[in-house]
Design an enzyme around this catalytic site. Structure first.
Site, PDB file in Angstrom:
ATOM      1  N   GLY A 180       0.740  -1.374  -0.054  1.00 29.21           N
ATOM      2  CA  GLY A 180      -0.077  -0.016   0.008  1.00 29.21           C
ATOM      3  C   GLY A 180       0.854   1.380   0.099  1.00 29.21           C
ATOM      4  O   GLY A 180       0.069   2.398  -0.091  1.00 29.21           O
ATOM      5  N   GLY A 182       2.854   2.655  -2.306  1.00 27.53           N
ATOM      6  CA  GLY A 182       3.483   3.001  -3.749  1.00 27.53           C
ATOM      7  C   GLY A 182       2.840   4.189  -3.963  1.00 27.53           C
ATOM      8  O   GLY A 182       1.555   4.680  -3.590  1.00 27.53           O
ATOM      9  N   CYS A 185      -0.394   3.478  -6.073  1.00 26.56           N
ATOM     10  CA  CYS A 185      -1.055   2.156  -5.423  1.00 26.56           C
ATOM     11  C   CYS A 185      -2.420   2.929  -4.736  1.00 26.56           C
ATOM     12  O   CYS A 185      -2.242   3.866  -4.222  1.00 26.56           O
ATOM     13  CB  CYS A 185      -0.146   1.708  -4.642  1.00 26.56           C
TER      14      CYS A 185
HETATM   15  P1  5GP Z   1       6.823   3.680  -5.481  1.00 23.92           P
HETATM   16  O1  5GP Z   1       8.251   3.631  -5.604  1.00 23.92           O
HETATM   17  O2  5GP Z   1       6.388   4.238  -7.130  1.00 23.92           O
HETATM   18  O3  5GP Z   1       6.365   4.452  -4.326  1.00 23.92           O
HETATM   19  O4  5GP Z   1       6.152   2.197  -5.448  1.00 23.92           O
HETATM   20  C1  5GP Z   1       6.484   1.252  -6.366  1.00 23.92           C
HETATM   21  C2  5GP Z   1       5.771  -0.049  -6.014  1.00 23.92           C
HETATM   22  O5  5GP Z   1       4.368  -0.005  -6.074  1.00 23.92           O
HETATM   23  C3  5GP Z   1       5.850  -1.030  -6.745  1.00 23.92           C
HETATM   24  O6  5GP Z   1       7.360  -1.936  -6.796  1.00 23.92           O
HETATM   25  C4  5GP Z   1       4.935  -2.109  -6.750  1.00 23.92           C
HETATM   26  O7  5GP Z   1       5.156  -2.984  -5.373  1.00 23.92           O
HETATM   27  C5  5GP Z   1       3.754  -1.090  -6.115  1.00 23.92           C
HETATM   28  N1  5GP Z   1       2.796  -0.959  -7.459  1.00 23.92           N
HETATM   29  C6  5GP Z   1       2.890  -0.762  -8.476  1.00 23.92           C
HETATM   30  N2  5GP Z   1       1.970  -0.698  -9.100  1.00 23.92           N
HETATM   31  C7  5GP Z   1       0.899  -1.029  -8.332  1.00 23.92           C
HETATM   32  C8  5GP Z   1      -0.426  -1.061  -8.377  1.00 23.92           C
HETATM   33  O8  5GP Z   1      -1.382  -0.915  -9.439  1.00 23.92           O
HETATM   34  N3  5GP Z   1      -1.146  -1.331  -7.176  1.00 23.92           N
HETATM   35  C9  5GP Z   1      -0.476  -1.295  -6.061  1.00 23.92           C
HETATM   36  N4  5GP Z   1      -1.375  -1.437  -5.036  1.00 23.92           N
HETATM   37  N5  5GP Z   1       0.825  -1.145  -5.901  1.00 23.92           N
HETATM   38  C10 5GP Z   1       1.352  -1.215  -7.006  1.00 23.92           C
END
Ligand code: 5GP
Length: 346
Positions: A180, A182, A185
């Site tokens: 959660g 991300g 996300c």
């Molecule tokens: P960020 O670095 O952008 O904060 O987080 C990246 C991570 O977000 C990814 O490695 C993956 O675990 C998560 N993530 C990517 N796409 C999605 C999505 O559509 N839904 C959710 N719940 N998590 C995502």
């Protein structure tokens, strides 16, 4: 129903307290690491930051750009088999790239075929599901570990110590941590499920290290300081999506909008991703990812310099000559406010 009253922390809730140090310059700091693994006999060397296996960020181009600085990429799972085989066969031995997969039969069979052709060039594998708490996921890990005793397996995602231990015992060398946090996300909004990321890192790292395993903090880093906090909290690797998005290496078209250049970025469970790869959002599920348009950011090189410079500087503030020492030298202080945003948030 139960309520846990312990305070759980996010990156924004803390700062790292500076400590007396004999270091005079950040150039004296070494932020590469060497890891051996619990199950696999391989040794990892490099800066333990990994581009996320999202189709915008986990690209071949990103791998090449990050490899120049010894960072790694988890390739997204939607590449064609021939392209994956060609990529891995040409991969220099010093570059780390993870082959990513889900846990369906089709995912496994595709991996078998690519691995048969690419051979030892595939060393690192990322088994990625949104919810790492299911029995089918654990059964899959057993099967993969039994069939491929030599590969380095990163598996997740989970956010609690007991499940981290379980995955390590089941065959994971690295447990991926984060539900959660991300940038794109919406799991917390859609399901109400999640765990503040810094506490998840601290608790899962503790559990993993007790067994000789490692963790990768996945999601929620929005600035170089957040990476310093994640490493300070015990993360061995960090995975980045949003911080690496919007660059030339993202294999997404740049869009002109109102005179400025924009680049699409979206979650892998967003409507855009599901339309692209799975023929739309299935009836029984909701999209759990956002679609956003980011300002175009040019080559990833400049962003990387900021990230690596920030982490190096954090090490000098606490007197850590090597990244390995950062968590031992980290004392977090809880804060009510961490940034002065009088002239904006950036
Ligand atoms: P960020 O670095 O952008 O904060 O987080 C990246 C991570 O977000 C990814 O490695 C993956 O675990 C998560 N993530 C990517 N796409 C999605 C999505 O559509 N839904 C959710 N719940 N998590 C995502």
């Amino acid at each position: 129903m139960r309520i846990e009253e312990d305070l759980k922390l996010d990156f924004k809730d803390v700062l790292i307290r500076p400590k007396r140090s004999t270091l005079t310059s950040r150039s004296e700091v070494d932020i590469s690491r060497e890891f051996s693994f619990l199950h696999s006999a391989h040794t990892y060397r490099g800066i333990p930051i990994i581009a996320a296996n999202m189709d915008t960020v986990g690209t071949f181009q990103m791998s090449q750009a990050l490899a120049r600085h010894d960072l790694a990429v988890a390739l997204h799972k939607h590449y064609q088999e021939v392209d994956l085989v060609a990529f891995f066969k040409a991969l220099p031995a010093t570059t780390t790239a993870f082959y990513s997969m889900g846990i369906t039969r089709a995912d496994y069979e595709k991996f078998q075929r690519v691995k048969d052709l690419a051979g030892d060039a595939i060393t690192y594998v990322c088994v990625d599901v949104a919810n790492g708490y299911t029995k089918v996921f654990i059964d899959f890990l057993h099967k993969l570990r039994a069939a491929y005793p030599d590969i380095v397996i990163m598996a997740g995602n989970v956010v609690t110590g007991e499940m981290t231990e379980e995955l390590i015992i089941d065959g994971a060398d690295i447990v991926k941590v984060g539900i959660g946090p991300g940038s794109v996300c919406t799991t917390r909004k859609m399901t109400g499920v999640g765990y503040p990321q810094l506490s998840a890192i601290i608790e899962c790292a503790d559990a993993a290290h007790g067994l000789g395993g490692l963790i990768c903090a996945d999601g929620g880093c929005t600035s170089p300081g957040d990476l310093a906090k994640a490493f300070g909290g015990g993360a061995d690797f960090i995975m980045l999506g949003g911080m690496l998005a919007g660059h030339d290496e993202c294999a997404v078209e740049v869009i002109e909008q109102d005179g400025s250049r924009k680049v699409p970025f979206y979650g892998m469970s967003s409507r855009t991703a599901m339309d692209k790869h799975s023929g739309g959002v299935a009836n029984y599920r909701a999209s759990e990812g956002k679609d956003v348009l980011l300002d175009y950011r040019g080559p990833v090189e400049n962003t990387l310099k900021d990230i690596l410079g920030g982490v190096r500087s954090a090490c000098t503030y606490v007197g850590a000559r090597k990244l390995k020492e950062l968590s031992k030298r980290t004392t977090f202080i809880r804060v009510a406010r961490q940034l002065n945003e009088v002239f904006g948030a950036s």
